[in-house]
Design a protein around this motif. Structure first.
Motif, PDB file in Angstrom:
ATOM      1  N   HIS B 200       0.806  -1.605  -0.203  1.00 17.31           N
ATOM      2  CA  HIS B 200       0.394   0.006   0.160  1.00 17.31           C
ATOM      3  C   HIS B 200       0.786   0.989   0.326  1.00 17.31           C
ATOM      4  O   HIS B 200       0.296   2.508  -0.378  1.00 17.31           O
ATOM      5  CB  HIS B 200      -0.534   0.164   1.310  1.00 17.31           C
ATOM      6  CG  HIS B 200      -1.399  -1.206   1.392  1.00 17.31           C
ATOM      7  ND1 HIS B 200      -2.479  -1.220   0.888  1.00 17.31           N
ATOM      8  CD2 HIS B 200      -1.747  -2.296   2.758  1.00 17.31           C
ATOM      9  CE1 HIS B 200      -3.181  -2.490   0.927  1.00 17.31           C
ATOM     10  NE2 HIS B 200      -3.170  -3.017   2.366  1.00 17.31           N
ATOM     11  N   GLU B 296      -7.431 -10.675   8.482  1.00 20.40           N
ATOM     12  CA  GLU B 296      -7.126 -10.229   6.781  1.00 20.40           C
ATOM     13  C   GLU B 296      -6.440 -10.921   5.914  1.00 20.40           C
ATOM     14  O   GLU B 296      -6.863 -10.927   5.031  1.00 20.40           O
ATOM     15  CB  GLU B 296      -5.670  -9.319   7.533  1.00 20.40           C
ATOM     16  CG  GLU B 296      -5.624  -7.945   7.599  1.00 20.40           C
ATOM     17  CD  GLU B 296      -4.389  -6.597   7.996  1.00 20.40           C
ATOM     18  OE1 GLU B 296      -4.458  -7.013   6.728  1.00 20.40           O
ATOM     19  OE2 GLU B 296      -4.303  -6.315   9.117  1.00 20.40           O
ATOM     20  N   TYR B 321     -14.268  -7.725   8.833  1.00 25.21           N
ATOM     21  CA  TYR B 321     -14.070  -6.275   9.609  1.00 25.21           C
ATOM     22  C   TYR B 321     -14.372  -6.165  10.845  1.00 25.21           C
ATOM     23  O   TYR B 321     -13.654  -5.371  11.986  1.00 25.21           O
ATOM     24  CB  TYR B 321     -14.334  -5.400   7.714  1.00 25.21           C
ATOM     25  CG  TYR B 321     -12.992  -5.390   6.952  1.00 25.21           C
ATOM     26  CD1 TYR B 321     -12.420  -4.438   7.540  1.00 25.21           C
ATOM     27  CD2 TYR B 321     -13.406  -5.904   5.862  1.00 25.21           C
ATOM     28  CE1 TYR B 321     -11.901  -4.683   6.233  1.00 25.21           C
ATOM     29  CE2 TYR B 321     -12.589  -5.252   4.518  1.00 25.21           C
ATOM     30  CZ  TYR B 321     -11.581  -4.882   5.215  1.00 25.21           C
ATOM     31  OH  TYR B 321     -11.050  -4.514   4.174  1.00 25.21           O
ATOM     32  N   ASN B 336     -12.226   0.359   5.188  1.00 30.39           N
ATOM     33  CA  ASN B 336     -12.492  -0.058   4.280  1.00 30.39           C
ATOM     34  C   ASN B 336     -13.418  -0.850   4.529  1.00 30.39           C
ATOM     35  O   ASN B 336     -14.004  -1.778   4.057  1.00 30.39           O
ATOM     36  CB  ASN B 336     -11.214  -1.101   4.987  1.00 30.39           C
ATOM     37  CG  ASN B 336      -9.096  -0.735   4.026  1.00 30.39           C
ATOM     38  OD1 ASN B 336      -9.905   0.147   3.069  1.00 30.39           O
ATOM     39  ND2 ASN B 336      -7.897  -0.788   4.593  1.00 30.39           N
TER      40      ASN B 336
END
Lengths: 112, 419
Positions: B200, B296, B321, B336
């Motif tokens: 990222h 994740e 999440y 997210n």
């Protein structure tokens, strides 16, 4: 075809491992290209940049290394074939050594 | 990067770990010198000959001989590792002692021990990551600096602080030590940060970023390959890296331009890495402990196994999440999550979730915060509002790739609004 010796001079090798890698790959590509075009007679050899003596006379006058500056030290040589000095110089111009602040001395092999 | 394009770096890291063990950590600088000299000579020779077939063994022998010289030269001036002192006492035992240190079995764990040593609890995470990159990936100061968009001077400072702490240790981290478990957690974190920076991160050069991901993956594979460090959490971390890493080729197009998930070419995903990822995901489920890496990896698996954005189980992703927000809450995770909600329940619900993010001020300067709002506004049919947010995001872009991507989105809003 005439023969020429390339004398390579440059300061130390590239610093980081990745820079060494990148530089080495460039040299190999360059040599392969010379070879493929029939210009390479001998890949040649590296010379130890850190050691050497100049024997100046038979009386035993000896000095450490022939050069005052590291960039003047010969670190290796190759032997190439070319039509004439101009062509040998033109080939030398593509050498990756210039990326590292080095230079190539091109010397014709003297023939009778 | 070509397949063996990192030969010098790999070998440098390997030799450094072993020489550091041989000399003792307090002689780290000496070990670095020996590695440097060994590689310099190899470089000079291989220019002409090419890389020989058994380069690794040749480098080991060359390094060993140089180490022997260093021992002879320095044995009265320095303190060497305790296990070596008895060898150093006589020239006769020196070589055999050194040979024993360089046996394949002894070599195997050195990189791992170095990795654990770099993740010293007294060091800040930033320092640990820089140290890992320097000692285990053999990246130079400038190379690390450009990967993190930090000045070389700052990296230099981190490294010298890190090396000082390292050198104060008596020896490389012992893999059977009592504090192995907490240290493993720190190692996970450092590798995770390393991978995230690549995946990222803000560095403008796509090549550097792919390299970082690849290095993180290589190091996590070292962890997986060792019995004591191959815990479920390690497998989860490996799964997460593989499943994300598999999508790297699709993430940017040929021109290096970032593509949104919707437009990614799924046929370009790396199927070998996907398989490896799902293998680790299975193994990660063997323990009781649920780490953020498990969650994740679970999210990455949902994305990776879906054939399209529409076919993705967004409800499951929202649920994951929610779990992640409990384990490791952060505004970026919340953002997210909001995007997943938008996919699941519509852009209005997504926007509402964005509006409710805790600690939203920590997202100031993060271009994907306004960009997320823009995407959702666009989707609910308000291109003019979207355009405004995309422009906001564009001004925050941290590199050329992000800037181009966001500029493109601004233009696309203009087109939609005029039609």
């Amino acid at each position: 075809m005439n023969e020429f010796v390339y004398l390579y001079r440059r300061p130390g090798p590239p610093v980081t491992p990745q820079q060494k890698q990148d530089a080495m790959e460039k040299y190999q590509t360059w040599f392969k290209d010379l070879e493929a075009r029939g210009h390479l007679l001998q890949y040649g050899q590296p010379l130890d940049p850190k050691a050497g003596r100049v024997v100046r006379d038979k009386g035993g006058s000896i000095s450490d290394g022939p050069y005052a500056e590291t960039k003047d030290i010969v670190v290796g040589f190759s032997i190439v074939k070319a039509e004439n000095l101009d062509e040998a110089v033109a080939l030398a111009k593509t050498c990756p050594i210039f990326d590292q602040g080095g230079m190539v001395e091109v010397r014709p092999v003297l023939k009778m | 990067m070509k397949p063996d394009g990192a030969l010098f770096r790999r070998e440098a890291a390997r030799l450094l770990a072993t020489l550091t063990r041989a000399f003792g950590v307090e002689n780290l600088a000496l070990a670095e010198d020996v590695v440097q000299e060994t590689l310099a000579v190899a470089f000079e020779a291989w220019i002409y000959q090419g890389v020989p077939e058994h380069y690794s063994a040749l480098l080991t022998t060359a390094a060993k001989n140089r180490a022997l010289d260093a021992f002879r030269r320095e044995r009265t001036a320095r303190r060497f590792a305790p296990e070596l002192r008895r060898f150093i006492e006589s020239e006769w035992t020196l070589r055999s002692g050194l040979d024993a240190l360089f046996l394949p079995d002894a070599l195997k764990d050195d990189e791992l021990r170095m990795m654990f040593s770099c993740c010293h609890p007294r060091l800040h995470e930033d320092v640990q990551v820089a140290l890992v990159l320097h000692m285990l990936c053999a990246l130079g100061v400038d190379e690390i600096a450009s990967a993190f968009l930090v000045s070389p001077a700052a990296i230099e400072k981190r490294l010298s602080r890190g090396k000082r702490t390292l050198a104060q240790s008596k020896r490389l981290f012992d893999l059977t030590a009592e504090d192995f478990a907490p240290r493993l957690t720190a190692v996970h974190r450092a590798l995770y940060l390393l991978f995230s920076e690549g995946y990222h991160g803000a560095s403008s050069e796509a090549v550097i970023r792919v390299d970082l991901c690849r290095e993180a993956l290589r190091l996590v594979r070292l962890l997986v390959g060792h019995d004591s460090s191959a815990t479920p959490a390690t497998h989860a971390l490996a799964a997460l890296m593989c499943l994300h890493g598999a999508r790297l080729p699709g993430r940017a197009d040929e021109a290096g331009q970032l593509r949104p998930l919707v437009e990614q070419d799924r046929s370009r995903w790396d199927t070998t890495l996907l398989t490896e990822g799902f293998f680790h995901l299975d193994r990660s489920a063997e323990g009781e402990l649920l780490t953020e890496y498990h969650v994740e990896a679970g999210i990455a698996a949902q994305h990776a196994s879906a054939g399209s954005v529409k076919g993705t189980s967004w409800g499951e992703i929202v649920r994951l999440y929610d779990v992640l927000m409990k384990i490791r809450p952060s505004p970026v995770v919340a953002l997210n999550r909001a995007m997943a909600i938008a996919e699941f329940e519509g852009p209005e619900r997504g926007l509402a979730a964005i509006a409710m993010i805790d600690g939203v001020q920590r997202l100031a300067g993060y271009p994907f915060h306004p960009a997320a709002v823009a995407e959702l506004e666009l989707r609910r049919g308000r291109p003019l509002v979207a355009k405004k947010y995309f422009e906001l995001a564009k001004d925050l872009a941290r590199n050329e790739g992000e800037r181009r991507f966001l500029e493109q989105r601004v233009k696309e809003c203009g087109r939609t609004s005029s039609s």
